[in-house]
Scaffold this motif. Structure first.
Motif, PDB file in Angstrom:
ATOM      1  N   THR A 190      -5.491  28.459 -25.152  1.00  0.00           N
ATOM      2  CA  THR A 190      -4.259  27.976 -24.525  1.00  0.00           C
ATOM      3  C   THR A 190      -4.412  27.968 -23.004  1.00  0.00           C
ATOM      4  OG1 THR A 190      -2.956  28.826 -26.372  1.00  0.00           O
ATOM      5  CG2 THR A 190      -1.763  28.350 -24.327  1.00  0.00           C
ATOM      6  N   GLY A 191      -4.963  29.047 -22.474  1.00  0.00           N
ATOM      7  CA  GLY A 191      -5.169  29.133 -21.029  1.00  0.00           C
ATOM      8  C   GLY A 191      -6.063  28.029 -20.502  1.00  0.00           C
ATOM      9  N   LEU A 192      -7.173  27.784 -21.184  1.00  0.00           N
ATOM     10  CA  LEU A 192      -8.084  26.728 -20.741  1.00  0.00           C
ATOM     11  C   LEU A 192      -7.431  25.354 -20.847  1.00  0.00           C
ATOM     12  CD1 LEU A 192     -11.471  28.001 -22.225  1.00  0.00           C
ATOM     13  CD2 LEU A 192     -10.710  28.071 -19.830  1.00  0.00           C
ATOM     14  N   PHE A 231      -5.813  20.641 -18.363  1.00  0.00           N
ATOM     15  CA  PHE A 231      -4.946  19.499 -18.661  1.00  0.00           C
ATOM     16  C   PHE A 231      -3.506  19.717 -18.178  1.00  0.00           C
ATOM     17  CE2 PHE A 231      -8.242  19.767 -21.965  1.00  0.00           C
ATOM     18  CZ  PHE A 231      -8.917  18.579 -21.702  1.00  0.00           C
ATOM     19  N   PRO A 232      -3.327  20.188 -16.948  1.00  0.00           N
ATOM     20  CA  PRO A 232      -1.968  20.488 -16.477  1.00  0.00           C
ATOM     21  C   PRO A 232      -1.074  19.250 -16.396  1.00  0.00           C
ATOM     22  CG  PRO A 232      -3.481  20.539 -14.641  1.00  0.00           C
ATOM     23  CD  PRO A 232      -4.315  20.412 -15.893  1.00  0.00           C
ATOM     24  N   ASP A 233      -1.657  18.097 -16.099  1.00  0.00           N
ATOM     25  CA  ASP A 233      -0.856  16.865 -16.019  1.00  0.00           C
ATOM     26  C   ASP A 233      -0.247  16.524 -17.383  1.00  0.00           C
ATOM     27  OD1 ASP A 233      -1.313  16.346 -13.286  1.00  0.00           O
ATOM     28  OD2 ASP A 233      -3.241  15.405 -13.745  1.00  0.00           O
ATOM     29  N   PHE A 283       0.565  18.633 -19.779  1.00  0.00           N
ATOM     30  CA  PHE A 283       1.661  19.552 -20.079  1.00  0.00           C
ATOM     31  C   PHE A 283       2.869  19.303 -19.178  1.00  0.00           C
ATOM     32  CE2 PHE A 283      -1.942  21.655 -22.041  1.00  0.00           C
ATOM     33  CZ  PHE A 283      -1.423  21.887 -23.306  1.00  0.00           C
ATOM     34  N   ALA A 284       2.639  18.995 -17.917  1.00  0.00           N
ATOM     35  CA  ALA A 284       3.760  18.673 -17.026  1.00  0.00           C
ATOM     36  C   ALA A 284       4.517  17.456 -17.560  1.00  0.00           C
ATOM     37  CB  ALA A 284       3.249  18.413 -15.609  1.00  0.00           C
ATOM     38  N   SER A 285       3.790  16.497 -18.079  1.00  0.00           N
ATOM     39  CA  SER A 285       4.424  15.312 -18.659  1.00  0.00           C
ATOM     40  C   SER A 285       5.245  15.684 -19.900  1.00  0.00           C
ATOM     41  CB  SER A 285       3.346  14.292 -19.024  1.00  0.00           C
ATOM     42  OG  SER A 285       3.905  13.199 -19.705  1.00  0.00           O
ATOM     43  N   LEU A 286       4.672  16.509 -20.781  1.00  0.00           N
ATOM     44  CA  LEU A 286       5.403  16.941 -21.978  1.00  0.00           C
ATOM     45  C   LEU A 286       6.680  17.705 -21.632  1.00  0.00           C
ATOM     46  CD1 LEU A 286       2.783  18.277 -24.563  1.00  0.00           C
ATOM     47  CD2 LEU A 286       4.254  16.280 -24.783  1.00  0.00           C
ATOM     48  N   PHE A 287       6.571  18.547 -20.614  1.00  0.00           N
ATOM     49  CA  PHE A 287       7.707  19.372 -20.209  1.00  0.00           C
ATOM     50  C   PHE A 287       8.662  18.619 -19.282  1.00  0.00           C
ATOM     51  CE2 PHE A 287       5.208  22.453 -22.187  1.00  0.00           C
ATOM     52  CZ  PHE A 287       5.776  23.711 -22.157  1.00  0.00           C
ATOM     53  N   GLU A 288       8.263  17.415 -18.901  1.00  0.00           N
ATOM     54  CA  GLU A 288       9.045  16.555 -18.011  1.00  0.00           C
ATOM     55  C   GLU A 288       9.359  17.218 -16.670  1.00  0.00           C
ATOM     56  OE1 GLU A 288      12.416  15.034 -20.218  1.00  0.00           O
ATOM     57  OE2 GLU A 288      11.122  13.968 -21.632  1.00  0.00           O
ATOM     58  N   ILE A 289       8.296  17.776 -16.069  1.00  0.00           N
ATOM     59  CA  ILE A 289       8.411  18.311 -14.710  1.00  0.00           C
ATOM     60  C   ILE A 289       7.286  17.711 -13.868  1.00  0.00           C
ATOM     61  CG2 ILE A 289       9.548  20.427 -15.463  1.00  0.00           C
ATOM     62  CD1 ILE A 289       6.938  21.908 -14.904  1.00  0.00           C
ATOM     63  N   LYS A 290       7.471  17.711 -12.566  1.00  0.00           N
ATOM     64  CA  LYS A 290       6.513  17.084 -11.675  1.00  0.00           C
ATOM     65  C   LYS A 290       5.326  17.988 -11.338  1.00  0.00           C
ATOM     66  CE  LYS A 290       9.802  14.019  -9.263  1.00  0.00           C
ATOM     67  NZ  LYS A 290      10.186  13.308 -10.384  1.00  0.00           N
ATOM     68  N   SER A 291       5.585  19.256 -11.119  1.00  0.00           N
ATOM     69  CA  SER A 291       4.553  20.173 -10.655  1.00  0.00           C
ATOM     70  C   SER A 291       3.637  20.632 -11.788  1.00  0.00           C
ATOM     71  CB  SER A 291       5.207  21.398 -10.006  1.00  0.00           C
ATOM     72  OG  SER A 291       4.211  22.302  -9.579  1.00  0.00           O
ATOM     73  N   THR A 292       2.351  20.643 -11.497  1.00  0.00           N
ATOM     74  CA  THR A 292       1.373  21.171 -12.449  1.00  0.00           C
ATOM     75  C   THR A 292       1.025  22.635 -12.164  1.00  0.00           C
ATOM     76  OG1 THR A 292      -0.469  20.385 -11.087  1.00  0.00           O
ATOM     77  CG2 THR A 292       0.333  18.898 -12.820  1.00  0.00           C
ATOM     78  N   VAL A 293       1.475  23.125 -11.025  1.00  0.00           N
ATOM     79  CA  VAL A 293       1.126  24.486 -10.592  1.00  0.00           C
ATOM     80  C   VAL A 293       1.507  25.554 -11.627  1.00  0.00           C
ATOM     81  CG1 VAL A 293       1.551  26.257  -8.824  1.00  0.00           C
ATOM     82  CG2 VAL A 293       1.140  23.881  -8.151  1.00  0.00           C
ATOM     83  N   PRO A 294       2.707  25.519 -12.214  1.00  0.00           N
ATOM     84  CA  PRO A 294       3.033  26.565 -13.194  1.00  0.00           C
ATOM     85  C   PRO A 294       2.082  26.589 -14.397  1.00  0.00           C
ATOM     86  CG  PRO A 294       5.010  25.337 -12.588  1.00  0.00           C
ATOM     87  CD  PRO A 294       3.842  24.611 -11.995  1.00  0.00           C
ATOM     88  N   GLY A 344      -2.185  29.287 -17.078  1.00  0.00           N
ATOM     89  CA  GLY A 344      -3.508  29.195 -17.691  1.00  0.00           C
ATOM     90  C   GLY A 344      -4.464  30.249 -17.162  1.00  0.00           C
ATOM     91  N   ILE A 345      -4.439  30.471 -15.863  1.00  0.00           N
ATOM     92  CA  ILE A 345      -5.298  31.505 -15.263  1.00  0.00           C
ATOM     93  C   ILE A 345      -4.902  32.874 -15.802  1.00  0.00           C
ATOM     94  CG2 ILE A 345      -5.887  32.686 -13.101  1.00  0.00           C
ATOM     95  CD1 ILE A 345      -5.653  29.844 -11.754  1.00  0.00           C
ATOM     96  N   PHE A 346      -3.602  33.152 -15.843  1.00  0.00           N
ATOM     97  CA  PHE A 346      -3.138  34.425 -16.407  1.00  0.00           C
ATOM     98  C   PHE A 346      -3.651  34.591 -17.831  1.00  0.00           C
ATOM     99  CE2 PHE A 346      -0.252  36.582 -19.269  1.00  0.00           C
ATOM    100  CZ  PHE A 346      -0.252  37.855 -18.724  1.00  0.00           C
ATOM    101  N   LEU A 347      -3.516  33.541 -18.644  1.00  0.00           N
ATOM    102  CA  LEU A 347      -3.934  33.632 -20.046  1.00  0.00           C
ATOM    103  C   LEU A 347      -5.443  33.818 -20.184  1.00  0.00           C
ATOM    104  CD1 LEU A 347      -1.583  31.032 -21.739  1.00  0.00           C
ATOM    105  CD2 LEU A 347      -1.584  33.519 -22.060  1.00  0.00           C
ATOM    106  N   ALA A 348      -6.216  33.194 -19.317  1.00  0.00           N
ATOM    107  CA  ALA A 348      -7.669  33.367 -19.356  1.00  0.00           C
ATOM    108  C   ALA A 348      -8.044  34.819 -19.044  1.00  0.00           C
ATOM    109  CB  ALA A 348      -8.343  32.401 -18.391  1.00  0.00           C
ATOM    110  N   VAL A 349      -7.391  35.394 -18.045  1.00  0.00           N
ATOM    111  CA  VAL A 349      -7.637  36.800 -17.700  1.00  0.00           C
ATOM    112  C   VAL A 349      -7.159  37.699 -18.846  1.00  0.00           C
ATOM    113  CG1 VAL A 349      -7.026  38.665 -16.103  1.00  0.00           C
ATOM    114  CG2 VAL A 349      -7.576  36.376 -15.219  1.00  0.00           C
ATOM    115  N   PHE A 350      -5.980  37.413 -19.383  1.00  0.00           N
ATOM    116  CA  PHE A 350      -5.441  38.181 -20.505  1.00  0.00           C
ATOM    117  C   PHE A 350      -6.383  38.110 -21.700  1.00  0.00           C
ATOM    118  CE2 PHE A 350      -2.850  38.265 -24.418  1.00  0.00           C
ATOM    119  CZ  PHE A 350      -2.343  39.546 -24.323  1.00  0.00           C
TER     120      PHE A 350
END
Length: 127
Positions: free
Chosen positions: A18-20, A25-27, A29-40, A45-51
């Protein structure tokens, strides 16, 4: 206990995948969630990779450390609480698909926490 190790490894693989996905592919997910920013998505994803790395490290220990498993369970539980808070209060003005995805992942994480809790109980009983 082999079952607990398997659950920990399943948690690590699913969290890592999920993290990777979120990192690469942040764009999408941003499209699916209908938000502009990919930062979240990248940050999550980084948090999940570390987790995932932490969960994997805990899961391959022999013997498995019950305290470390409890820490993973606590993090999973916090994830579930935060996720359902976002869904319940419809925070961040996300799409219906976004809220459903958050709820679905939260249910999966809750299942991991439940199975890890059962496994750690068996671990402490068998000592």
């Amino acid at each position: 206990m082999k079952t607990l190790k398997n659950v920990m490894l399943l948690n690590a693989v699913s969290s890592g995948a999920t993290g990777l996905g979120l990192i690469f592919f942040p764009d999408f997910f941003a499209s699916l969630f209908e938000i502009k920013s990919t930062v979240p998505f990248v940050e999550t994803g980084i948090f999940l990779a570390v987790f995932a790395t932490l969960v994997f490290a805990v899961g391959i220990k022999n013997p498995i450390n019950a305290g470390a498993v409890r820490f993973v369970i606590a993090l999973d539980t916090l994830w579930v609480i935060a996720s359902f808070t976002v869904v319940l209060f419809q925070m961040f003005s996300l799409s219906l698909i976004g809220y459903l995805m958050i709820a679905g992942v939260a249910l999966w994480v809750a299942a991991m926490a439940y199975l890890q809790t059962a496994g750690v109980k068996q671990l402490t009983v068998s000592k």
